[in-house]
Scaffold this motif. Structure first.
Motif, PDB file in Angstrom:
ATOM      1  N   MET A 186       0.827  -1.207   0.000  1.00 57.54           N
ATOM      2  CA  MET A 186       0.000   0.000   0.000  1.00 57.54           C
ATOM      3  C   MET A 186       0.860   1.254   0.000  1.00 57.54           C
ATOM      4  SD  MET A 186      -3.443  -0.706   2.211  1.00 57.54           S
ATOM      5  CE  MET A 186      -4.267   0.637   1.359  1.00 57.54           C
ATOM      6  N   GLN A 187       1.983   1.232   0.721  1.00 58.79           N
ATOM      7  CA  GLN A 187       2.880   2.389   0.700  1.00 58.79           C
ATOM      8  C   GLN A 187       3.483   2.588  -0.684  1.00 58.79           C
ATOM      9  OE1 GLN A 187       5.819   2.340   3.809  1.00 58.79           O
ATOM     10  NE2 GLN A 187       4.323   2.109   5.444  1.00 58.79           N
ATOM     11  N   GLU A 188       3.917   1.501  -1.289  1.00 60.33           N
ATOM     12  CA  GLU A 188       4.519   1.593  -2.621  1.00 60.33           C
ATOM     13  C   GLU A 188       3.511   2.092  -3.655  1.00 60.33           C
ATOM     14  OE1 GLU A 188       5.994  -2.328  -3.328  1.00 60.33           O
ATOM     15  OE2 GLU A 188       7.931  -1.942  -2.338  1.00 60.33           O
ATOM     16  N   ARG A 189       2.251   1.808  -3.429  1.00 65.31           N
ATOM     17  CA  ARG A 189       1.206   2.203  -4.373  1.00 65.31           C
ATOM     18  C   ARG A 189       1.151   3.723  -4.536  1.00 65.31           C
ATOM     19  NH1 ARG A 189      -4.613  -0.004  -2.834  1.00 65.31           N
ATOM     20  NH2 ARG A 189      -3.388  -1.885  -2.383  1.00 65.31           N
ATOM     21  N   PHE A 190       1.404   4.453  -3.443  1.00 68.41           N
ATOM     22  CA  PHE A 190       1.210   5.904  -3.458  1.00 68.41           C
ATOM     23  C   PHE A 190       2.487   6.715  -3.219  1.00 68.41           C
ATOM     24  CE2 PHE A 190      -2.833   4.027  -2.094  1.00 68.41           C
ATOM     25  CZ  PHE A 190      -3.704   4.592  -3.020  1.00 68.41           C
ATOM     26  N   ALA A 191       3.562   6.073  -2.776  1.00 66.06           N
ATOM     27  CA  ALA A 191       4.722   6.823  -2.289  1.00 66.06           C
ATOM     28  C   ALA A 191       5.356   7.713  -3.350  1.00 66.06           C
ATOM     29  CB  ALA A 191       5.760   5.860  -1.714  1.00 66.06           C
ATOM     30  N   SER A 192       5.661   7.157  -4.529  1.00 61.02           N
ATOM     31  CA  SER A 192       6.352   7.964  -5.543  1.00 61.02           C
ATOM     32  C   SER A 192       5.463   9.086  -6.040  1.00 61.02           C
ATOM     33  CB  SER A 192       6.791   7.077  -6.709  1.00 61.02           C
ATOM     34  OG  SER A 192       5.678   6.561  -7.417  1.00 61.02           O
ATOM     35  N   HIS A 193       4.193   8.805  -6.155  1.00 56.28           N
ATOM     36  CA  HIS A 193       3.238   9.811  -6.631  1.00 56.28           C
ATOM     37  C   HIS A 193       3.277  11.053  -5.742  1.00 56.28           C
ATOM     38  CE1 HIS A 193      -0.573  11.674  -7.689  1.00 56.28           C
ATOM     39  NE2 HIS A 193      -0.969  11.543  -6.449  1.00 56.28           N
ATOM     40  N   VAL A 194       3.082  10.853  -4.446  1.00 56.81           N
ATOM     41  CA  VAL A 194       3.037  11.992  -3.536  1.00 56.81           C
ATOM     42  C   VAL A 194       4.401  12.660  -3.445  1.00 56.81           C
ATOM     43  CG1 VAL A 194       2.620  12.709  -1.158  1.00 56.81           C
ATOM     44  CG2 VAL A 194       1.138  10.993  -2.206  1.00 56.81           C
ATOM     45  N   ALA A 195       5.466  11.872  -3.333  1.00 57.82           N
ATOM     46  CA  ALA A 195       6.795  12.444  -3.148  1.00 57.82           C
ATOM     47  C   ALA A 195       7.218  13.298  -4.338  1.00 57.82           C
ATOM     48  CB  ALA A 195       7.817  11.333  -2.903  1.00 57.82           C
ATOM     49  N   VAL A 196       7.054  12.782  -5.540  1.00 52.00           N
ATOM     50  CA  VAL A 196       7.486  13.540  -6.724  1.00 52.00           C
ATOM     51  C   VAL A 196       6.609  14.766  -6.934  1.00 52.00           C
ATOM     52  CG1 VAL A 196       7.843  13.450  -9.217  1.00 52.00           C
ATOM     53  CG2 VAL A 196       8.476  11.493  -7.800  1.00 52.00           C
ATOM     54  N   HIS A 197       5.305  14.614  -6.753  1.00 54.69           N
ATOM     55  CA  HIS A 197       4.416  15.764  -6.936  1.00 54.69           C
ATOM     56  C   HIS A 197       4.688  16.852  -5.906  1.00 54.69           C
ATOM     57  CE1 HIS A 197       0.993  13.978  -9.600  1.00 54.69           C
ATOM     58  NE2 HIS A 197       2.179  13.544  -9.975  1.00 54.69           N
ATOM     59  N   MET A 198       5.144  16.467  -4.723  1.00 53.82           N
ATOM     60  CA  MET A 198       5.429  17.451  -3.687  1.00 53.82           C
ATOM     61  C   MET A 198       6.810  18.076  -3.850  1.00 53.82           C
ATOM     62  SD  MET A 198       2.820  17.759  -1.603  1.00 53.82           S
ATOM     63  CE  MET A 198       3.486  18.428  -0.093  1.00 53.82           C
ATOM     64  N   LEU A 199       7.804  17.278  -4.252  1.00 53.75           N
ATOM     65  CA  LEU A 199       9.192  17.731  -4.214  1.00 53.75           C
ATOM     66  C   LEU A 199       9.754  18.142  -5.570  1.00 53.75           C
ATOM     67  CD1 LEU A 199      10.688  15.076  -1.769  1.00 53.75           C
ATOM     68  CD2 LEU A 199       9.953  17.411  -1.243  1.00 53.75           C
ATOM     69  N   ASP A 200       9.242  17.568  -6.649  1.00 51.90           N
ATOM     70  CA  ASP A 200       9.822  17.824  -7.968  1.00 51.90           C
ATOM     71  C   ASP A 200       8.752  18.041  -9.031  1.00 51.90           C
ATOM     72  OD1 ASP A 200      12.668  17.899  -7.973  1.00 51.90           O
ATOM     73  OD2 ASP A 200      12.688  15.796  -7.387  1.00 51.90           O
ATOM     74  N   SER A 201       7.685  18.725  -8.673  1.00 55.15           N
ATOM     75  CA  SER A 201       6.556  18.867  -9.591  1.00 55.15           C
ATOM     76  C   SER A 201       6.949  19.560 -10.896  1.00 55.15           C
ATOM     77  CB  SER A 201       5.412  19.626  -8.915  1.00 55.15           C
ATOM     78  OG  SER A 201       5.818  20.933  -8.548  1.00 55.15           O
ATOM     79  N   GLN A 202       7.745  20.608 -10.803  1.00 54.92           N
ATOM     80  CA  GLN A 202       8.088  21.357 -12.011  1.00 54.92           C
ATOM     81  C   GLN A 202       8.970  20.532 -12.948  1.00 54.92           C
ATOM     82  OE1 GLN A 202       6.742  24.215 -12.615  1.00 54.92           O
ATOM     83  NE2 GLN A 202       7.872  25.044 -14.351  1.00 54.92           N
ATOM     84  N   ASN A 203       9.944  19.826 -12.388  1.00 50.30           N
ATOM     85  CA  ASN A 203      10.824  19.025 -13.231  1.00 50.30           C
ATOM     86  C   ASN A 203      10.043  17.925 -13.956  1.00 50.30           C
ATOM     87  OD1 ASN A 203      13.108  20.474 -12.376  1.00 50.30           O
ATOM     88  ND2 ASN A 203      13.242  19.232 -10.532  1.00 50.30           N
ATOM     89  N   LEU A 204       9.153  17.266 -13.220  1.00 49.17           N
ATOM     90  CA  LEU A 204       8.309  16.253 -13.841  1.00 49.17           C
ATOM     91  C   LEU A 204       7.416  16.884 -14.903  1.00 49.17           C
ATOM     92  CD1 LEU A 204       7.081  13.363 -13.907  1.00 49.17           C
ATOM     93  CD2 LEU A 204       5.472  14.155 -12.154  1.00 49.17           C
ATOM     94  N   ALA A 205       6.835  18.025 -14.583  1.00 52.44           N
ATOM     95  CA  ALA A 205       5.880  18.651 -15.494  1.00 52.44           C
ATOM     96  C   ALA A 205       6.526  19.071 -16.809  1.00 52.44           C
ATOM     97  CB  ALA A 205       5.229  19.854 -14.817  1.00 52.44           C
ATOM     98  N   VAL A 206       7.756  19.526 -16.769  1.00 52.97           N
ATOM     99  CA  VAL A 206       8.437  19.914 -18.012  1.00 52.97           C
ATOM    100  C   VAL A 206       8.517  18.725 -18.961  1.00 52.97           C
ATOM    101  CG1 VAL A 206      10.648  20.612 -18.995  1.00 52.97           C
ATOM    102  CG2 VAL A 206       9.742  21.813 -17.006  1.00 52.97           C
ATOM    103  N   ALA A 207       8.854  17.557 -18.421  1.00 50.50           N
ATOM    104  CA  ALA A 207       8.944  16.359 -19.259  1.00 50.50           C
ATOM    105  C   ALA A 207       7.578  15.937 -19.776  1.00 50.50           C
ATOM    106  CB  ALA A 207       9.592  15.217 -18.464  1.00 50.50           C
ATOM    107  N   LEU A 208       6.583  15.920 -18.884  1.00 54.93           N
ATOM    108  CA  LEU A 208       5.254  15.434 -19.277  1.00 54.93           C
ATOM    109  C   LEU A 208       4.542  16.396 -20.214  1.00 54.93           C
ATOM    110  CD1 LEU A 208       3.858  13.868 -15.973  1.00 54.93           C
ATOM    111  CD2 LEU A 208       5.508  12.957 -17.619  1.00 54.93           C
ATOM    112  N   ALA A 209       4.808  17.701 -20.069  1.00 50.87           N
ATOM    113  CA  ALA A 209       4.183  18.680 -20.953  1.00 50.87           C
ATOM    114  C   ALA A 209       4.776  18.641 -22.355  1.00 50.87           C
ATOM    115  CB  ALA A 209       4.331  20.085 -20.369  1.00 50.87           C
TER     116      ALA A 209
END
Length: 406
Positions: free
Chosen positions: A241-264
């Motif tokens: 259950m932790q693995e299910r949500f951990a990366s999602h919350v962590a990346v969205h909280m800590l590296d949202s802009q870096n992720l968004a540049v790639a996804l956009a």
């Protein structure tokens, strides 16, 4: 109250945007040095290639547009923010207004299985006195509720927009609210701050309003470790259950802009990221198309892409920490509005059966300080995408929650 005739909305996409999307799909540079059929590291590249081929060669966005435009839709400006919403008027002696908030990476479309039965219960064997006027917005910064024109949007600020939409734009004196996932936070804030203006609220998830605060807002465990002495099956369930949500919350909280540049910049990268959530969070057993038809997945992905809303949607997580929630009063329960809950089996806590789920909630320390529960029910079937995965349960429970509150 606004005259909505002047604010009707239709999904209409310039052909250049569609052509650009097709070119990007056609020119995808696929990762090297990978076992294409493995999903150990993320979405299987082989399956992703299959979906991209469908997106490029078989999916018809113009046909999808036609289906999207079957709904009565509007787009208005509320406190400077564009808000897109479906409005489906109830059929019954006294429908009450109900605003329903979705989550991430949902769109408003995950509510579509329940809209008509809630608005017109008699057509589905129900009691017409249970009818609702159903309002389903796209969350601010998501899909067609863009561009936000602001960079501080989060759940409690969305709740302010929703309250203004319902009371001033649409002219309702009193209304009901429902929400799951991130939308449960929006709805809970309405139940906290505007309880006197609400019939009540219904929640598909129990998420406290201070969830993204503290020293470790990116850590869904709050720094807690799974006890070593737990039996192996419970430890494995807790880790899963932790693995299910951990990366999602962590990346969205800590590296949202870096992720968004790639996804956009890459529709395939964007698809891979959100597809992993649809797969892991739903009761799919790894086969996401057993829950979401391929056409539904790619329609949602296309909406995300064409509206270029991935950045503003992801930012709503970190903004919940940058602009912290603060209580509007010091009364208990914190969320005073009468509250109904639906619990679905795939998200039962480790070691808790569906039969014991309601009891476990009621006995959990601190829950009585947060909620004013008037209806609780647990169902065996369904995962994180509550109204899509088990619409029958949601229809039943929303009707039952508000029946005595009308």
């Amino acid at each position: 109250m606004l005259n909505l005739i002047d604010h009707q909305f239709r999904v209409e996409t310039a052909q250049e945007k569609i052509d650009d999307l097709r070119n990007r799909l056609r020119n995808t540079r696929w990762p090297g040095d990978t076992d294409e059929h493995s999903d150990v590291y993320g979405t299987s590249v082989a399956y992703l290639k299959e979906l991209v081929s469908y997106w490029l060669n078989d999916f018809d966005w113009r046909e999808a547009e036609t289906k999207l435009n079957d709904w009565e839709q509007y787009k208005v400006i509320v406190a400077g923010s564009p808000i897109h919403f479906i409005r489906h008027m109830g059929k019954g002696p006294a429908p009450i207004p109900l605003i329903m908030s979705h989550g991430w990476p949902w769109s408003y479309r995950e509510w579509t299985k329940v809209i008509e039965p809630l608005a017109n219960p008699a057509s589905f064997g129900g009691d017409p006195s249970d009818a609702f006027d159903v309002i389903v917005p796209s969350l601010s910064g998501f899909a067609f509720s863009t561009p936000t024109q602001r960079h501080d949007m989060n759940f409690w600020k969305m709740a302010e927009l929703w309250h203004t939409l319902m009371t001033e734009t649409l002219g309702y004196e009193k209304y009901a609210a429902a929400g799951s996932d991130y939308g449960a936070l929006v709805t809970s804030q309405l139940g906290h701050k505007y309880a006197d203006k609400l019939y009540g609220i219904w929640l598909g998830h129990r998420i406290h309003l201070d969830v993204f605060q503290g020293d470790r807002p990116w850590d869904i465990t709050g720094g807690a470790r799974i006890p070593e002495e737990l039996p192996a099956p419970l430890r494995e369930k807790g880790i899963e259950m932790q693995e299910r949500f951990a990366s999602h919350v962590a990346v969205h909280m800590l590296d949202s802009q870096n992720l968004a540049v790639a996804l956009a910049d890459s529709p395939v990268g964007m698809l891979a990221w959100i597809l992993r959530r649809w797969t892991k969070w739903s009761e799919s057993n790894g086969n996401v198309e057993s829950v979401f038809p391929r056409e539904h997945l790619i329609t949602n992905a296309t909406i995300w892409w064409l509206t270029n809303s991935i950045t503003s949607s992801i930012r709503s997580y970190v903004n919940a920490n940058r602009f912290p929630w603060t209580p509007s009063h010091d009364r208990v329960p914190i969320i005073e509005a009468p509250t109904g809950f639906t619990f679905l089996g795939y998200e039962n806590p480790p070691g808790v059966s569906t039969e014991k789920r309601v009891e476990q909630f009621l006995e959990s320390p601190g829950e009585k300080d947060w909620y004013n529960p008037v209806y609780l029910k647990a169902h065996d079937h369904g995962g994180h995408f509550t109204p899509w995965e088990n619409p029958e349960a949601v229809i039943e429970d929303i009707r039952a929650t508000f029946r005595p509150l009308r």
